[in-house]
Design an enzyme around this catalytic site. Structure first.
Site, PDB file in Angstrom:
ATOM      1  N   GLU A  96       0.807  -1.209   0.000  1.00 21.32           N
ATOM      2  CA  GLU A  96       0.000   0.000   0.000  1.00 21.32           C
ATOM      3  C   GLU A  96       0.846   1.267   0.000  1.00 21.32           C
ATOM      4  O   GLU A  96       0.488   2.253  -0.617  1.00 21.32           O
ATOM      5  CB  GLU A  96      -0.922   0.003   1.225  1.00 21.32           C
ATOM      6  CG  GLU A  96      -2.231   0.724   0.954  1.00 21.32           C
ATOM      7  CD  GLU A  96      -3.199   0.571   2.121  1.00 21.32           C
ATOM      8  OE1 GLU A  96      -4.350   0.927   1.954  1.00 21.32           O
ATOM      9  OE2 GLU A  96      -2.787   0.099   3.197  1.00 21.32           O
ATOM     10  N   ASP A  97       1.960   1.230   0.704  1.00 18.41           N
ATOM     11  CA  ASP A  97       2.705   2.470   0.930  1.00 18.41           C
ATOM     12  C   ASP A  97       4.003   2.591   0.133  1.00 18.41           C
ATOM     13  O   ASP A  97       4.717   3.569   0.284  1.00 18.41           O
ATOM     14  CB  ASP A  97       3.052   2.609   2.431  1.00 18.41           C
ATOM     15  CG  ASP A  97       1.812   2.738   3.298  1.00 18.41           C
ATOM     16  OD1 ASP A  97       0.727   2.956   2.719  1.00 18.41           O
ATOM     17  OD2 ASP A  97       1.923   2.601   4.527  1.00 18.41           O
TER      18      ASP A  97
END
Ligand code: MN
Length: 524
Positions: A96-97
């Site tokens: 996600e990051d």
């Protein structure tokens, strides 16, 4: 030792900025478990992979981002040191990051771990909303589907949330309230449901402080003044208990004192309508022993020296709570006439109270290779039962709230069988929970030996005796208003429907017979 990673990110330079040679060792030492060399290698590789992926990212606290997944993995490792789950915890924020995709993780760590991480990412999208809109319900469903596929996913997510709560001071106040509310409403109840007492307690107290700051301060003040007023000298009572057990020749491992958690005290306080004198376990003593037999011997020794308070002995060893909790509880008067609550359990029961499903699964898995699948299968069964509860989303959400997310109360039959009911349940709910026949024949009830109305709301640990009539009784619509559980409501509705049919039938018969009625009323 640095394992060279593949093509994914070229190594720019060796720098402690993103890699510190002592990190893997510190990480492994923080987890109280003996890993095999292969497992250590895999964990080291995951830690390096995550460190590199998050390179340059900072947390709101100003620390390097890698601190967060590492801390989450250590939290998880303390209750559930499963290597693959720990790898998933270390990598949980990577897709996600960072620039690295799930596919790349799959290539490096395999399908099983990649799927777990995908599950964690999806759980992160499940947000508590104020409204009960369909999207919300749908997401809740996904949450449970993901969970029932692999219980480890939810363990990783809970560990992630716990570390975020521990470091919540660094995010803006409005966001703190949002995260804490979600934690209190969604995450803590899930931890409770899984029987993970240590996580549930911490999640609750951390979020309670933020969501209800006034109530938190009040409860804290109350707790402090009450402790002073009772003059409870924990050390002294602890020594006395140890002395008694020793002189009676009871085998025990430890006597310890604990002070009630603030959020749990707050809830109990509300439940007892602010009557502090009814709360006996503000301070409780815990005796741990090796065997169940030793627990009962300890109970005997305690009761020999201290007068027990009637109706306060609870044997959750013989009858565990629905989430698996086991312990014997008793409240006694000490030599000064003050009440002391004492909890007696084996070491294993204590472990399980702290670690819940994680303890079960991990230790069984170590002993018997197939049993993890069995435990997993049980969870799938239970969790999918949550989903089968209703076809329509609103009703599903309602049933989730009523049956799993609200407070439960535990009450007893006169024989000591335990019934688990939602808070606010009445005598009517209890009767139908014991047996539908008992509900249909109920003409009165006693609560803790005193006559009571069947419409009375039950309180924690009530003992309820139903007074039966020989014939089925007349059930009025008022019963429906007083019933809180689906089971009782369905049965009452069924009765009322049948009864309506009966009345219509009788009226018809009556009309046939009653010749005094005007001619046109008579049925032809
Ligand atoms: Mn995270």
């Amino acid at each position: 030792m640095l394992i060279l990673l593949n093509h994914i990110i070229p190594l720019p330079y060796f720098s402690h900025y993103w890699y510190n040679a002592s990190m893997p060792k510190k990480f492994l030492n923080a987890i109280p478990h003996k890993f095999t060399p292969d497992e250590e290698r895999l964990l080291t590789k995951a830690l390096e992979f995550a460190t590199r992926a998050h390179q340059g990212q900072k947390r709101k606290s100003g620390e390097d981002y890698i601190i967060h997944p590492t801390a989450a993995a250590i939290i998880l490792g303390k209750i559930f040191p499963d290597t693959k789950a720990l790898v998933a915890a270390l990598l949980h924020d990577v897709p996600e990051d960072t620039q690295i995709t799930l596919d790349e993780i799959k290539k490096e760590f395999g399908e099983e771990i990649a799927q777990m991480i995908d599950g964690v990412t999806k759980l992160g999208q499940v947000r508590l909303r104020g409204s009960k809109d369909k999207f919300y319900v749908e997401n809740l469903r996904k949450l449970f589907i993901a969970t029932s596929k692999d219980i480890r996913v939810i363990l990783v997510k809970l560990a992630d949330r716990l570390h975020n709560m521990q470091t919540i001071a660094y995010i803006p106040p409005e966001k703190q309230v949002k995260v804490a509310t979600e934690t209190l409403e969604m995450y803590a109840p899930i931890a409770a449901r899984l029987g993970i007492g240590s996580w549930k307690d911490e999640l609750e107290d951390l979020s309670f402080k933020i969501v209800y700051p006034k109530e938190y301060d009040q409860t804290k003040l109350l707790l402090e003044s009450e402790l002073q007023k009772r003059g409870t000298n924990i050390k002294e009572s602890q020594k006395l208990l140890e002395h008694i057990l020793r002189t009676e020749g009871i085998k025990f491992l430890q006597v310890s004192g604990r002070i009630k958690r603030i959020y749990s005290l707050y809830n109990k306080f509300k439940r007892y309508h602010n009557d502090l004198s009814k709360i006996y376990d503000i301070v409780a003593f815990r005796i741990t022993a090796k065997t169940t037999g030793d627990c009962y011997s300890a109970l005997g020794a305690i009761h020999k020296h201290f007068q027990p308070l009637p109706g306060r002995i609870k044997d959750y060893i013989a009858t565990p709570k629905p989430n698996g909790y086991q312990s014997i509880h008793t409240t006694v008067f000490d030599k000064d006439g003050k009440t002391l609550e004492i909890q007696i359990r084996t070491e294993l029961m204590h472990e399980e109270a702290e670690r819940g499903v994680a303890a079960h699964w991990f230790y069984e898995e170590e002993g018997k290779p197939d049993s993890s699948e069995r435990v997993q299968a049980e969870w799938i069964k239970e969790l999918s039962a949550w989903q089968d509860l209703a076809d329509n989303p609103e009703e599903y959400l309602e049933s989730l709230k009523i049956d799993f997310f609200s407070d439960r109360i535990f009450v007893f039959t006169p024989k000591g069988d335990i019934k688990d009911l939602p808070a606010g349940a009445t005598v009517i709910d209890f009767a139908f929970a014991v047996h539908s026949d008992l509900g249909y024949h109920m003409m009165g009830a006693k609560i803790n030996g005193k006559m009571a109305s069947i419409f009375d709301e039950l309180e924690q640990e009530n003992v309820i005796e139903i007074i039966k009539s020989k014939k089925p009784v007349k059930i009025s619509r008022d019963w429906l208003k007083a019933a809180k559980t689906h089971g009782a409501r369905n049965r009452i509705r069924h009765y009322l429907n049948e009864n309506d049919k009966g009345i219509i039938q009788r009226v018809r018969e009556l009309k046939l017979k009653d010749l005094s009625l005007p001619r046109f009323f008579r049925k032809k």
